[in-house]
Motif scaffolding. Structure first.
Motif, PDB file in Angstrom:
ATOM      1  N   VAL A  59      99.635  70.090  44.571  1.00 10.30           N
ATOM      2  CA  VAL A  59      98.418  70.599  43.948  1.00 10.30           C
ATOM      3  C   VAL A  59      97.841  71.681  44.844  1.00 10.30           C
ATOM      4  N   LYS A  60      97.645  72.882  44.282  1.00  4.53           N
ATOM      5  CA  LYS A  60      97.070  73.999  45.026  1.00  4.53           C
ATOM      6  C   LYS A  60      95.877  74.536  44.245  1.00  4.53           C
ATOM      7  N   ILE A  61      94.751  74.709  44.938  1.00  4.40           N
ATOM      8  CA  ILE A  61      93.534  75.205  44.299  1.00  4.40           C
ATOM      9  C   ILE A  61      93.054  76.441  45.045  1.00  4.40           C
ATOM     10  N   ILE A  62      92.952  77.567  44.317  1.00  2.22           N
ATOM     11  CA  ILE A  62      92.480  78.817  44.919  1.00  2.22           C
ATOM     12  C   ILE A  62      91.433  79.463  44.019  1.00  2.22           C
ATOM     13  N   ASP A  63      90.679  80.415  44.590  1.00  9.19           N
ATOM     14  CA  ASP A  63      89.758  81.208  43.777  1.00  9.19           C
ATOM     15  C   ASP A  63      90.031  82.707  43.893  1.00  9.19           C
ATOM     16  N   GLY A  64      91.097  83.064  44.594  1.00  7.69           N
ATOM     17  CA  GLY A  64      91.467  84.471  44.717  1.00  7.69           C
ATOM     18  C   GLY A  64      90.669  85.238  45.751  1.00  7.69           C
ATOM     19  N   LYS A  65      89.851  84.529  46.541  1.00 11.47           N
ATOM     20  CA  LYS A  65      89.033  85.194  47.559  1.00 11.47           C
ATOM     21  C   LYS A  65      89.031  84.371  48.840  1.00 11.47           C
ATOM     22  N   THR A  66      88.836  85.062  49.955  1.00  9.66           N
ATOM     23  CA  THR A  66      88.639  84.393  51.237  1.00  9.66           C
ATOM     24  C   THR A  66      87.309  84.851  51.796  1.00  9.66           C
ATOM     25  N   ARG A  67      86.508  83.909  52.251  1.00 11.47           N
ATOM     26  CA  ARG A  67      85.151  84.173  52.734  1.00 11.47           C
ATOM     27  C   ARG A  67      84.333  84.948  51.704  1.00 11.47           C
ATOM     28  N   SER A  92      85.834  70.282  35.900  1.00  9.98           N
ATOM     29  CA  SER A  92      86.770  70.347  37.026  1.00  9.98           C
ATOM     30  C   SER A  92      86.848  69.011  37.755  1.00  9.98           C
ATOM     31  N   LYS A  93      85.727  68.288  37.861  1.00  9.70           N
ATOM     32  CA  LYS A  93      85.741  66.966  38.490  1.00  9.70           C
ATOM     33  C   LYS A  93      86.658  66.018  37.727  1.00  9.70           C
ATOM     34  N   THR A  94      86.556  66.053  36.408  1.00  8.49           N
ATOM     35  CA  THR A  94      87.386  65.187  35.576  1.00  8.49           C
ATOM     36  C   THR A  94      88.867  65.537  35.717  1.00  8.49           C
ATOM     37  N   ILE A  95      89.177  66.817  35.633  1.00  9.34           N
ATOM     38  CA  ILE A  95      90.577  67.258  35.729  1.00  9.34           C
ATOM     39  C   ILE A  95      91.165  66.903  37.090  1.00  9.34           C
ATOM     40  N   LEU A  96      90.441  67.203  38.168  1.00 10.57           N
ATOM     41  CA  LEU A  96      90.971  66.991  39.514  1.00 10.57           C
ATOM     42  C   LEU A  96      91.096  65.517  39.883  1.00 10.57           C
ATOM     43  N   SER A  97      90.294  64.669  39.288  1.00 12.72           N
ATOM     44  CA  SER A  97      90.373  63.248  39.644  1.00 12.72           C
ATOM     45  C   SER A  97      91.512  62.525  38.937  1.00 12.72           C
ATOM     46  N   ILE A  98      92.173  63.174  37.960  1.00 13.71           N
ATOM     47  CA  ILE A  98      93.263  62.497  37.242  1.00 13.71           C
ATOM     48  C   ILE A  98      94.613  63.211  37.311  1.00 13.71           C
ATOM     49  N   ILE A  99      94.698  64.328  38.026  1.00 14.68           N
ATOM     50  CA  ILE A  99      95.975  65.070  38.113  1.00 14.68           C
ATOM     51  C   ILE A  99      97.063  64.165  38.678  1.00 14.68           C
ATOM     52  N   LYS A 100      98.203  64.137  37.995  1.00 16.17           N
ATOM     53  CA  LYS A 100      99.355  63.373  38.482  1.00 16.17           C
ATOM     54  C   LYS A 100     100.524  64.275  38.828  1.00 16.17           C
ATOM     55  N   LYS A 101     100.670  65.371  38.097  1.00 17.54           N
ATOM     56  CA  LYS A 101     101.848  66.217  38.271  1.00 17.54           C
ATOM     57  C   LYS A 101     101.522  67.443  39.121  1.00 17.54           C
ATOM     58  N   PRO A 102     102.526  68.087  39.669  1.00 21.06           N
ATOM     59  CA  PRO A 102     102.290  69.306  40.443  1.00 21.06           C
ATOM     60  C   PRO A 102     101.587  70.370  39.594  1.00 21.06           C
ATOM     61  N   MET A 103     100.606  71.033  40.195  1.00 19.73           N
ATOM     62  CA  MET A 103      99.832  72.014  39.442  1.00 19.73           C
ATOM     63  C   MET A 103      99.180  73.030  40.370  1.00 19.73           C
ATOM     64  N   ASN A 104      99.240  74.306  39.956  1.00 18.08           N
ATOM     65  CA  ASN A 104      98.492  75.367  40.626  1.00 18.08           C
ATOM     66  C   ASN A 104      97.240  75.605  39.807  1.00 18.08           C
ATOM     67  N   ILE A 105      96.091  75.654  40.467  1.00 19.42           N
ATOM     68  CA  ILE A 105      94.816  75.795  39.763  1.00 19.42           C
ATOM     69  C   ILE A 105      94.086  77.015  40.294  1.00 19.42           C
ATOM     70  N   PHE A 106      93.660  77.878  39.367  1.00 18.23           N
ATOM     71  CA  PHE A 106      92.840  79.033  39.723  1.00 18.23           C
ATOM     72  C   PHE A 106      91.421  78.750  39.270  1.00 18.23           C
ATOM     73  N   VAL A 107      90.470  78.926  40.174  1.00 20.78           N
ATOM     74  CA  VAL A 107      89.066  78.623  39.905  1.00 20.78           C
ATOM     75  C   VAL A 107      88.295  79.918  39.689  1.00 20.78           C
ATOM     76  N   TYR A 108      87.650  80.009  38.533  1.00 15.81           N
ATOM     77  CA  TYR A 108      86.695  81.090  38.304  1.00 15.81           C
ATOM     78  C   TYR A 108      85.375  80.607  38.873  1.00 15.81           C
ATOM     79  N   ASN A 121      90.902  61.462  43.577  1.00 14.97           N
ATOM     80  CA  ASN A 121      92.165  61.276  42.868  1.00 14.97           C
ATOM     81  C   ASN A 121      92.991  60.186  43.556  1.00 14.97           C
ATOM     82  N   LYS A 122      93.261  59.106  42.831  1.00 13.01           N
ATOM     83  CA  LYS A 122      93.987  57.975  43.423  1.00 13.01           C
ATOM     84  C   LYS A 122      95.485  58.212  43.526  1.00 13.01           C
ATOM     85  N   PHE A 123      95.984  59.322  42.974  1.00 16.63           N
ATOM     86  CA  PHE A 123      97.418  59.612  43.019  1.00 16.63           C
ATOM     87  C   PHE A 123      97.804  60.473  44.217  1.00 16.63           C
ATOM     88  N   LEU A 124      96.827  60.925  44.992  1.00 17.55           N
ATOM     89  CA  LEU A 124      97.096  61.779  46.157  1.00 17.55           C
ATOM     90  C   LEU A 124      96.907  61.004  47.447  1.00 17.55           C
TER      91      LEU A 124
END
Length: 162
Positions: A59-67, A92-108, A121-124
């Motif tokens: 699971v990778k979570i980015i927003d496309g920016k640093t600082r 986003s809280k709901t989605i992130l707390s139940i992710i089971k499979k590999p996923m790349n997530i981009f945050v606006y 998330n109990k699967f991590l």
């Protein structure tokens, strides 16, 4: 112009200083970023653009920016979520707390506080995120760390953000 509002949990101002303290083990490397080869275990999830580039995780979570200003680029394939600054959106809280499979997530918006939602998330088994200008933080997810995340989340206030 139509302004859409979404339900969020808003970070109280007084919690900013509390959350500037690492939520797990802080790893500092003097001249370079801590790399995957420096660790003795596999990383399950990463939050933050630079950390996600360095670590291979499911699971990778980015927003496309640093600082908040430097553009870092985007994944080729990603799932999109909206999370306004200084909040955790309920979707986003709901989605992130139940992710089971590999996923790349981009945050606006901003991904920093999503460490808290991902920590439920109990699967991590662990989360790696960047500590600005210092190093990386590794959170071992167990009963006690999840309890800490719940206590932190209880301080957030419901709001509508747009």
């Amino acid at each position: 112009m139509v302004i859409k509002k979404i339900p969020v949990l808003k970070l109280p101002y007084w919690m900013r200083s509390v959350l500037s303290i690492p939520l797990g083990k802080l790893f500092i490397k003097s001249k370079d970023l801590v790399r995957k080869s420096d660790l003795w275990f596999n990383v399950d999830s990463c939050v933050g653009d630079i950390v996600c580039r360095e670590f291979d995780s499911s699971v990778k979570i980015i927003d496309g920016k640093t600082r908040r200003s430097f553009e870092t680029g985007y994944f080729e394939h990603y799932f999109k979520i909206v999370n306004p600054r200084s909040t955790i959106s309920l979707s986003s809280k709901t989605i992130l707390s139940i992710i089971k499979k590999p996923m790349n997530i981009f945050v606006y918006g901003e991904e920093d506080l999503l460490v808290i939602a991902l920590g439920l998330n109990k699967f991590l088994n662990n989360i790696v995120y960047g500590q600005p200008r210092t190093g990386i933080v590794i959170v071992d997810l167990n009963y006690y760390s999840r309890l800490k995340f719940i206590k932190i989340l209880k301080t957030f206030k419901p709001d509508m953000s747009g």
